[in-house]
Design a protein around this motif. Structure first.
Motif, mmCIF file in Angstrom:
data_model
loop_
_atom_site.group_PDB
_atom_site.id
_atom_site.type_symbol
_atom_site.label_atom_id
_atom_site.label_comp_id
_atom_site.label_asym_id
_atom_site.label_seq_id
_atom_site.Cartn_x
_atom_site.Cartn_y
_atom_site.Cartn_z
ATOM 1 N N UNK A 1 -6.318 25.637 25.314
ATOM 2 C CA UNK A 1 -4.950 24.745 24.918
ATOM 3 C C UNK A 1 -5.225 23.969 24.174
ATOM 4 N N UNK A 2 -6.483 23.259 24.199
ATOM 5 C CA UNK A 2 -6.907 22.168 23.193
ATOM 6 C C UNK A 2 -7.183 22.620 21.794
ATOM 7 N N UNK A 3 -7.798 23.812 21.805
ATOM 8 C CA UNK A 3 -8.108 24.560 20.561
ATOM 9 C C UNK A 3 -6.522 24.861 19.846
ATOM 10 N N UNK A 4 -5.666 25.639 20.657
ATOM 11 C CA UNK A 4 -4.650 25.911 20.198
ATOM 12 C C UNK A 4 -3.874 24.599 19.710
ATOM 13 N N UNK A 5 -3.917 23.695 20.231
ATOM 14 C CA UNK A 5 -2.911 22.273 19.797
ATOM 15 C C UNK A 5 -3.702 21.844 18.476
ATOM 16 N N UNK A 6 -5.060 22.067 18.513
ATOM 17 C CA UNK A 6 -5.581 21.496 17.178
ATOM 18 C C UNK A 6 -5.256 22.503 16.083
ATOM 19 N N UNK A 7 -5.033 23.751 16.386
ATOM 20 C CA UNK A 7 -4.628 24.715 15.313
ATOM 21 C C UNK A 7 -3.135 24.232 14.641
ATOM 22 N N UNK A 8 -2.342 24.004 15.727
ATOM 23 C CA UNK A 8 -0.976 23.641 15.351
ATOM 24 C C UNK A 8 -0.684 22.549 14.534
ATOM 25 N N UNK A 9 -1.552 21.492 14.989
ATOM 26 C CA UNK A 9 -1.908 20.200 14.190
ATOM 27 C C UNK A 9 -2.085 20.483 12.740
ATOM 28 N N UNK A 10 -3.378 21.206 12.640
ATOM 29 C CA UNK A 10 -3.695 21.526 11.252
ATOM 30 C C UNK A 10 -2.583 22.360 10.434
ATOM 31 N N UNK A 11 -1.803 23.180 11.122
ATOM 32 C CA UNK A 11 -0.915 23.947 10.496
ATOM 33 C C UNK A 11 0.331 22.990 10.087
ATOM 34 N N UNK A 12 0.643 22.302 10.558
ATOM 35 C CA UNK A 12 1.559 21.082 10.182
ATOM 36 C C UNK A 12 1.105 20.214 9.275
ATOM 37 N N UNK A 13 -0.227 19.825 9.333
ATOM 38 C CA UNK A 13 -0.807 19.043 8.252
ATOM 39 C C UNK A 13 -0.790 19.827 6.818
ATOM 40 N N UNK A 14 -1.169 21.095 6.798
ATOM 41 C CA UNK A 14 -1.370 21.892 6.092
ATOM 42 C C UNK A 14 0.078 22.226 5.241
ATOM 43 N N UNK A 15 1.007 22.614 5.765
ATOM 44 C CA UNK A 15 2.465 22.679 5.360
ATOM 45 C C UNK A 15 2.877 21.418 4.605
ATOM 46 N N UNK A 16 2.768 20.110 5.404
ATOM 47 C CA UNK A 16 3.132 19.048 4.805
ATOM 48 C C UNK A 16 2.455 18.914 3.382
ATOM 49 N N UNK A 17 1.304 19.186 3.550
ATOM 50 C CA UNK A 17 0.409 18.927 2.218
ATOM 51 C C UNK A 17 0.771 19.927 1.241
ATOM 52 N N UNK A 18 1.331 21.218 1.310
ATOM 53 C CA UNK A 18 1.830 22.155 0.412
ATOM 54 C C UNK A 18 2.943 21.634 -0.130
ATOM 55 N N UNK A 19 4.284 21.665 1.006
ATOM 56 C CA UNK A 19 5.469 21.381 0.620
ATOM 57 C C UNK A 19 5.544 20.234 -0.084
ATOM 58 N N UNK A 20 4.724 19.071 -0.055
ATOM 59 C CA UNK A 20 4.652 17.772 -0.635
ATOM 60 C C UNK A 20 4.813 18.058 -2.029
ATOM 61 N N UNK A 21 3.903 18.852 -2.732
ATOM 62 C CA UNK A 21 4.021 19.354 -3.869
ATOM 63 C C UNK A 21 5.195 19.976 -4.630
ATOM 64 N N UNK A 22 5.797 20.778 -3.918
ATOM 65 C CA UNK A 22 7.151 20.960 -4.283
ATOM 66 C C UNK A 22 7.989 20.051 -4.259
ATOM 67 N N UNK A 23 7.983 18.737 -3.333
ATOM 68 C CA UNK A 23 8.891 17.835 -3.559
ATOM 69 C C UNK A 23 8.823 16.856 -4.798
#
Length: 447
Positions: A15-37
């Motif tokens: 569960x800890x590993x899964x939570x870490x993967x979710x946090x990473x995906x949120x961070x990567x998504x924000x870092x990517x969509x920020x470029x389009x902003x």
């Protein structure tokens, strides 16, 4: 002494590993969509500030159109170059280098003193944004799970419209309510870019790219640390192709290249032309100074792309790609053929166009990352970006001239014809990729 791990402890680690993967995906998504902003931001800010820029620099219609299209011209060159470099050198290094170049150009806006200087500076910013398209989207596609990929990728378009709308609101405040020097208005793009630059530090390289470069051990470590389904990204059965532009027009991928390039061209050309100069276009139709209507157009576009985001992984890509282009064409024909239409009808038609066009434009942020394989995903995205910006640049550059010499009605009919072309090509070539792995969606297509 034998040590064992209890089921509860193992479950907790999982569960800890899964939570870490979710946090990473949120961070990567924000870092990517920020470029389009910031892409939407710089294109929106110039359209709404061009009046005060022109008042000081006394630009001709040619210079005004060229200044509005400068960033788009830069994207034309930056997209393929950034895509080629990201396929050769990796996604990770280009993900910060392109943003550093953007920040440089953004700061230089504060010091420009002539029309040609402004053009050059915004050209530099456009080159950086072009690279952003061909690096950020492939990176996000290669980390996103299939069940969420459509929503996460289309978030980029949501961010683009938010950036465009935020810049329009800021321009309105700084031009009309609290007038400041236009250099400061344009230079406000530095703030979100600097924040985004620091947010990207420490992000990993794409395991798919590493696999195709023969760095299997590193790819496996990153895949297991960050991916929901590491095995799908670590496939080794697909033969690697060279990262060349020629591969885009091979028998395997010319259908995909043709579809995404023409579709993207036809989706953005009329919108960029109308939305970039929305204030002046609406004013020509008797809708006051046009600024409030321009905000409405961009607001409806934002709603449209959000609707696509909600539906994309439920009803599929094609249903959000094809009908909306026909609707856009119909309302533009209505505007073009009814010169005496009441201003309220004209405004409603522009609102419908913005909503429908944005719904299908949301797919331009999804398809490139899905239909090209890893080794040419950057180049493919970059080429399609460049091709689309030819349309956006032509529309933005020619609209002031067309409105002045051909009239508003003819200009809208030309925009409608572009929408029809996009609808026909999409009907014939658009694939359905919902819920499928990247290996499936990017598989060679042989007619």
């Amino acid at each position: 002494m034998i040590t064992t791990t209890s089921p509860g402890t193992a479950a907790g680690k999982t569960e800890h590993a899964s939570a870490g993967k979710r946090r990473f995906l949120v961070r990567l998504t924000a870092a990517t969509v920020g470029g389009m902003f910031i892409d939407g931001y710089i294109l929106g800010i110039i359209g709404n500030a061009i009046g005060v820029v022109n008042a000081e620099l006394h630009m001709s219609l040619f210079a005004e159109g060229l200044t509005g299209a400068a960033a788009l011209i830069g994207i034309f060159f930056g997209g393929p170059l950034g895509g080629w470099l990201s396929d050769k050198l990796g996604r990770k290094p280009l993900f910060t280098i392109d943003l550093a170049l953007f920040i440089l150009g953004s700061v230089l806006q504060l010091f420009v003193a002539s029309a040609w200087q402004l053009f050059v500076v915004r050209l530099i910013m456009g080159i950086a944004i072009g690279a952003e398209y061909s690096v950020g989207w492939p990176l996000l596609a290669e980390f996103a799970p299939a069940r969420l990929r459509g929503r996460l990728m289309s978030l980029s378009e949501v961010a683009w419209y938010i950036g465009f709308m935020v810049s329009s609101a800021i321009a309105y405040l700084l031009v009309v309510v609290f007038p400041v020097d236009w250099r400061i208005i344009l230079g406000t793009s530095t703030v979100p870019a600097v924040i985004l630059f620091f947010a990207r530090f420490g992000l990993p390289e794409s395991p798919r790219w590493l696999i195709h470069k023969g760095r299997a051990e590193e790819a496996e470590r990153i895949a297991h640390a960050y991916l929901e389904d590491p095995g799908e990204a670590l496939e080794r059965g697909v033969p690697a192709r060279k990262a060349t532009f020629g591969a885009l027009f091979s028998r395997d991928y010319r259908r995909a290249t043709t579809f995404i390039s023409v579709f993207w061209f036809c989706a953005v050309a009329p919108y960029f032309a109308i939305a970039t100069f929305a204030a002046s276009v609406l004013a020509d139709y008797g809708l006051g100074d046009g600024l409030v209507g321009a905000l409405g157009i961009n607001g409806l576009a934002l709603v449209g792309v959000v609707v696509s985001l909600v539906l994309i992984d439920r009803i599929g890509r094609r249903k959000l790609t094809i009908p909306q282009q026909w609707v856009s064409a119909v309302v533009l024909v209505l505007i073009g053929l009814w010169p005496g239409a009441p201003s309220s009808v004209v405004l409603i038609c522009f609102f419908v166009f913005a909503f429908a066009n944005a719904m299908c434009t949301a797919l331009t942020g999804v398809y490139p990352g899905e239909i090209f394989p890893t080794e040419i995903r950057g180049i493919g995205t970059g080429f399609a970006t460049a091709f689309s910006r030819v349309g956006a640049g032509i529309g933005t550059f020619l609209l002031p001239w067309s409105m002045h010499h051909l009239g508003a009605g003819t200009s809208m009919l030309i925009a409608a014809a572009v929408c029809v072309l996009g609808a026909v090509v999409s009907q014939l070539l658009a694939p359905e990729t919902m819920g499928r792995s990247l290996s499936e969606t990017s598989a060679p297509h042989r007619p």
